[in-house]
Design an enzyme around this catalytic site. Structure first.
Site, mmCIF file in Angstrom:
data_model
loop_
_atom_site.group_PDB
_atom_site.id
_atom_site.type_symbol
_atom_site.label_atom_id
_atom_site.label_comp_id
_atom_site.label_asym_id
_atom_site.label_seq_id
_atom_site.Cartn_x
_atom_site.Cartn_y
_atom_site.Cartn_z
ATOM 1 C CG HIS A 78 -1.925 -1.021 1.328
ATOM 2 N ND1 HIS A 78 -1.866 -2.053 2.243
ATOM 3 C CD2 HIS A 78 -3.052 -1.223 0.612
ATOM 4 C CE1 HIS A 78 -2.920 -2.835 2.083
ATOM 5 N NE2 HIS A 78 -3.650 -2.368 1.113
ATOM 6 C CD GLN B 275 -14.362 -4.450 -1.332
ATOM 7 O OE1 GLN B 275 -14.523 -3.244 -1.480
ATOM 8 N NE2 GLN B 275 -13.201 -5.030 -1.626
ATOM 9 N N GLY C 157 -3.462 -1.388 -6.947
ATOM 10 C CA GLY C 157 -2.437 -2.424 -7.114
ATOM 11 C C GLY C 157 -2.801 -3.367 -8.253
ATOM 12 C CE LYS D 29 -2.461 -8.929 -3.216
ATOM 13 N NZ LYS D 29 -3.618 -9.843 -3.099
ATOM 14 C CG ASP D 30 -6.703 -6.803 -5.609
ATOM 15 O OD1 ASP D 30 -7.004 -7.945 -5.275
ATOM 16 O OD2 ASP D 30 -6.186 -5.979 -4.830
ATOM 17 C CD GLN E 157 -10.012 -3.765 -6.512
ATOM 18 O OE1 GLN E 157 -10.781 -4.269 -5.711
ATOM 19 N NE2 GLN E 157 -8.889 -3.171 -6.132
ATOM 20 C CB VAL F 189 4.943 -4.610 -3.452
ATOM 21 C CG1 VAL F 189 6.171 -4.571 -2.550
ATOM 22 C CG2 VAL F 189 4.718 -3.247 -4.119
ATOM 23 C CB SER G 276 -4.309 -7.026 4.423
ATOM 24 O OG SER G 276 -3.987 -5.778 3.862
ATOM 25 N NE ARG G 277 -9.039 -11.516 2.490
ATOM 26 C CZ ARG G 277 -9.630 -10.678 1.627
ATOM 27 N NH1 ARG G 277 -9.005 -10.324 0.511
ATOM 28 N NH2 ARG G 277 -10.834 -10.189 1.865
HETATM 29 O O1 PAF Z 1 -8.480 -3.304 -3.330
HETATM 30 C C1 PAF Z 1 -9.031 -2.891 -2.294
HETATM 31 O O2 PAF Z 1 -8.389 -2.673 -1.255
HETATM 32 C C2 PAF Z 1 -10.533 -2.639 -2.308
HETATM 33 O O3 PAF Z 1 -11.189 -3.540 -3.139
HETATM 34 C C3 PAF Z 1 -10.898 -1.194 -2.657
HETATM 35 C C4 PAF Z 1 -10.426 -0.805 -4.052
HETATM 36 C C5 PAF Z 1 -10.295 -0.250 -1.630
HETATM 37 C C6 PAF Z 1 -12.424 -1.006 -2.626
HETATM 38 O O4 PAF Z 1 -12.950 -1.255 -1.364
#
Ligand code: PAF
Length: 306
Positions: free
Chosen positions: A46, A73, A162, A164-165, A168, A191, A201-202
């Site tokens: 982050h 989500q 990121g 990584k997602d 998304q 990273v 974070s997980r």
């Molecule tokens: O990637 C994340 O941390 C979340 O999906 C986000 C983009 C902050 C939306 O809640």
């Protein structure tokens, strides 16, 4: 003598109105605004996004980091309640970077004033059919809805996410373009720990044994890249190579392993230079270690982009 860059101390905002007033004042002063949306539990990945945001807007710009564990989500049985909430440590970490003007930490009521589930949502069709979208129904509608809301609250010129997602990011790019938000989306490279594990974070949920074995995700993706470099173009063969690599970790349980076009996120018959993304594909996987679900991905390039 070179002058040292300014050090920013962040101000906390908890309501949409206060955040908008801050953003409007920054815009009126001619500053360029960047947003880094997060769920909190901040790690070095982050902070790399935050630094990229500051680099993009420059010393005169304005950087907001949002911290909001977004209930819409998370699906039933997922880790919404257990998701780590570490606001004090997050704020210390952000202030240590010296790059953040505003931290936006709204309550659920501030983000969803008319209750849950919200009446109005934002959704992007088709791009959620595969990968994580196939296994987390409603997840991406929750993400697009909250990010649209964050864009309206924080009014940025650009936002950093990121890679990584990857799914998304592709979905958010589509949403931002189709709805004409006029916001530039920046994808920051994944990273990784020294052994290749993508920061998440997980990762904090993993036991020592699971953590050691979690290296198979990045190993599997490297195996796919190596196979493409040797000339392999069959996505099924690439997926099998990745699965075989994950299978070397006894504690790992594959949820999905897929190779899709990098832009449409749809499966392909064969990797080629001429696909919709001009030879860019995404190899992605989700793997459980116990109840912990980890994801990772890599871009596969064929043809001139390789
Ligand atoms: O990637 C994340 O941390 C979340 O999906 C986000 C983009 C902050 C939306 O809640």
């Amino acid at each position: 003598m070179p002058t040292s860059p300014p050090v920013y101390e962040s101000t906390l905002f908890t309501t949409v109105a206060a955040m908008q007033a801050e953003a409007d004042a920054a815009r009126a002063a001619g500053r360029r605004l960047a947003l880094v949306p997060t769920l909190g539990a901040l790690h070095a990945g982050h902070l790399a996004l935050v630094r990229e945001a500051r680099d993009r807007v420059g010393p005169g710009g304005h950087v907001t980091v949002s911290i909001f564990v977004n209930p819409t989500q998370f699906g039933p049985g997922e880790d919404f309640e257990a998701y780590p909430r570490t606001l004090d440590a997050d704020r210390d970490a952000l202030d240590e970077t010296g790059t953040v003007d505003a931290v936006f930490v709204p309550t659920v009521e501030a983000m969803y004033p008319f209750g849950l589930p919200p009446f109005a949502t934002v959704a992007v069709r088709d791009l959620d059919r595969h990968l994580c979208g196939a296994h987390r129904p409603g997840h991406f509608a929750g993400v697009t809805t909250v990010v649209a809301r964050l864009f309206l609250a924080c009014r940025p010129h650009l936002a950093v996410f990121g890679q990584k997602d990857a799914q998304q990011l592709a979905i958010l790019r589509r949403m931002t373009a189709d709805l004409g938000f006029g916001i530039e989306l920046v994808g920051h490279p994944i990273v990784r720990e020294a052994d290749g594990l993508a920061l998440s974070s997980r990762n904090a949920y993993l036991s020592a044994q699971e953590r050691a074995q979690a290296v198979v995700l990045s190993q599997a993706l490297r195996a796919a890249q190596a196979a493409v470099a040797r000339g392999e173009r069959d996505p099924a063969v690439l997926a099998r190579a990745m699965e075989a690599q994950v299978a070397t970790a006894p504690l790992a349980r594959v949820q999905y392993v897929e190779v899709v076009d990098a832009e449409t996120l749809q499966p392909v018959e064969a990797l080629s230079e001429g696909g919709p993304s001009g030879g860019r594909y995404l190899a992605a996987l989700a793997v459980f270690f116990g109840a912990t679900r980890l994801i990772d991905n890599v871009t596969l390039r064929v043809g001139e982009q390789a």
